[in-house]
Design a protein around this motif. Structure first.
Motif, short mmCIF file in Angstrom:
data_model
loop_
_atom_site.label_atom_id
_atom_site.label_comp_id
_atom_site.label_asym_id
_atom_site.label_seq_id
_atom_site.Cartn_x
_atom_site.Cartn_y
_atom_site.Cartn_z
N GLU A 37 27.80 -13.72 -20.05
CA GLU A 37 27.86 -13.98 -18.62
C GLU A 37 29.27 -13.88 -18.09
O GLU A 37 30.20 -14.46 -18.64
CB GLU A 37 27.30 -15.37 -18.33
CG GLU A 37 27.23 -15.69 -16.86
CD GLU A 37 26.61 -17.04 -16.58
OE1 GLU A 37 27.35 -17.90 -16.07
OE2 GLU A 37 25.43 -17.23 -16.89
N HIS A 38 29.43 -13.13 -17.00
CA HIS A 38 30.70 -12.97 -16.30
C HIS A 38 30.48 -13.31 -14.83
O HIS A 38 29.38 -13.17 -14.32
CB HIS A 38 31.22 -11.54 -16.41
CG HIS A 38 31.65 -11.15 -17.77
ND1 HIS A 38 30.77 -10.93 -18.81
CD2 HIS A 38 32.89 -10.94 -18.28
CE1 HIS A 38 31.45 -10.59 -19.88
NE2 HIS A 38 32.73 -10.59 -19.59
N ILE A 39 31.55 -13.71 -14.16
CA ILE A 39 31.49 -14.02 -12.73
C ILE A 39 32.51 -13.15 -12.02
O ILE A 39 33.66 -13.02 -12.45
CB ILE A 39 31.83 -15.50 -12.47
CG1 ILE A 39 30.89 -16.41 -13.23
CG2 ILE A 39 31.77 -15.81 -10.98
CD1 ILE A 39 31.34 -17.85 -13.24
N LEU A 40 32.08 -12.55 -10.91
CA LEU A 40 32.98 -11.81 -10.05
C LEU A 40 33.35 -12.73 -8.90
O LEU A 40 32.49 -13.24 -8.19
CB LEU A 40 32.28 -10.55 -9.53
CG LEU A 40 33.16 -9.51 -8.86
CD1 LEU A 40 34.22 -9.00 -9.84
CD2 LEU A 40 32.31 -8.37 -8.36
N MET A 41 34.65 -13.02 -8.76
CA MET A 41 35.10 -13.97 -7.73
C MET A 41 36.39 -13.49 -7.10
O MET A 41 37.09 -12.64 -7.65
CB MET A 41 35.29 -15.35 -8.34
CG MET A 41 36.44 -15.47 -9.31
SD MET A 41 36.73 -17.13 -9.96
CE MET A 41 35.30 -17.36 -10.97
N SER A 42 36.69 -14.09 -5.98
CA SER A 42 37.94 -13.81 -5.28
C SER A 42 39.08 -14.57 -5.97
O SER A 42 38.87 -15.65 -6.53
CB SER A 42 37.82 -14.26 -3.83
OG SER A 42 39.06 -14.14 -3.18
N GLU A 43 40.27 -14.02 -5.90
CA GLU A 43 41.43 -14.69 -6.48
C GLU A 43 41.62 -16.08 -5.86
O GLU A 43 42.06 -17.01 -6.52
CB GLU A 43 42.68 -13.84 -6.26
CG GLU A 43 43.93 -14.45 -6.87
CD GLU A 43 45.18 -13.65 -6.55
OE1 GLU A 43 46.09 -13.67 -7.39
OE2 GLU A 43 45.26 -13.05 -5.47
N SER A 44 41.23 -16.24 -4.61
CA SER A 44 41.39 -17.54 -3.93
C SER A 44 40.46 -18.62 -4.49
O SER A 44 40.68 -19.80 -4.23
CB SER A 44 41.18 -17.39 -2.43
OG SER A 44 39.86 -16.97 -2.15
N ASP A 45 39.44 -18.24 -5.27
CA ASP A 45 38.56 -19.23 -5.91
C ASP A 45 39.19 -19.83 -7.17
O ASP A 45 38.66 -20.78 -7.73
CB ASP A 45 37.22 -18.60 -6.29
CG ASP A 45 36.37 -18.26 -5.07
OD1 ASP A 45 36.56 -18.90 -4.03
OD2 ASP A 45 35.53 -17.34 -5.19
N ILE A 46 40.30 -19.26 -7.61
CA ILE A 46 40.97 -19.75 -8.82
C ILE A 46 41.84 -20.93 -8.45
O ILE A 46 42.67 -20.84 -7.54
CB ILE A 46 41.80 -18.62 -9.48
CG1 ILE A 46 40.88 -17.49 -9.91
CG2 ILE A 46 42.59 -19.17 -10.67
CD1 ILE A 46 41.61 -16.25 -10.38
N LEU A 47 41.66 -22.05 -9.14
CA LEU A 47 42.42 -23.26 -8.87
C LEU A 47 43.72 -23.33 -9.64
O LEU A 47 44.73 -23.81 -9.13
CB LEU A 47 41.58 -24.49 -9.18
CG LEU A 47 40.25 -24.62 -8.43
CD1 LEU A 47 39.48 -25.82 -8.94
CD2 LEU A 47 40.50 -24.70 -6.95
N ALA A 48 43.71 -22.85 -10.90
CA ALA A 48 44.91 -22.95 -11.74
C ALA A 48 44.80 -22.01 -12.93
O ALA A 48 43.70 -21.66 -13.36
CB ALA A 48 45.08 -24.39 -12.24
#
Length: 98
Positions: A82-93
């Motif tokens: 399983e992989h997730i495609l997300m925006s860089e802004s969803d990354i917290l740290a």
């Protein structure tokens, strides 16, 4: 299958959930989803109004913490993982020193 994210999107391999017992034994998760993963692909960056592209602050191999709810529409299985495609802004740290 190989994916190439566009704009400021990142492809993240979600880590398996695990817990540690009182005795220090690592127990695999029971279908729980974790908010940790490793970046396996990154887009070129966010296009700005002036035509320039803001470079990504993360790179392939970074271990990250991410937030928010990610629907099944952002989830893809690649070679059974399983992989997730997300925006860089969803990354917290970015997790360092691990």
């Amino acid at each position: 299958m190989k994916l190439r994210p566009l704009r400021d999107q990142v492809l993240v391999r979600r880590f398996e959930s695990e817990t540690t017992s009182a005795g220090g034994i690592v127990l695999p998760g029971k279908g729980e989803k974790t908010n940790r993963g490793e970046i396996v692909a990154v887009g070129p960056g966010l296009p700005l109004e002036n035509g320039e592209v803001r470079p990504m602050a993360v790179s392939v191999g970074d271990k990250i913490l991410f937030g928010g709810y990610h629907s099944d529409s952002n989830t893809v299985k690649i070679d059974g993982v399983e992989h997730i495609l997300m925006s860089e802004s969803d990354i917290l740290a970015v997790v360092e020193g691990e």
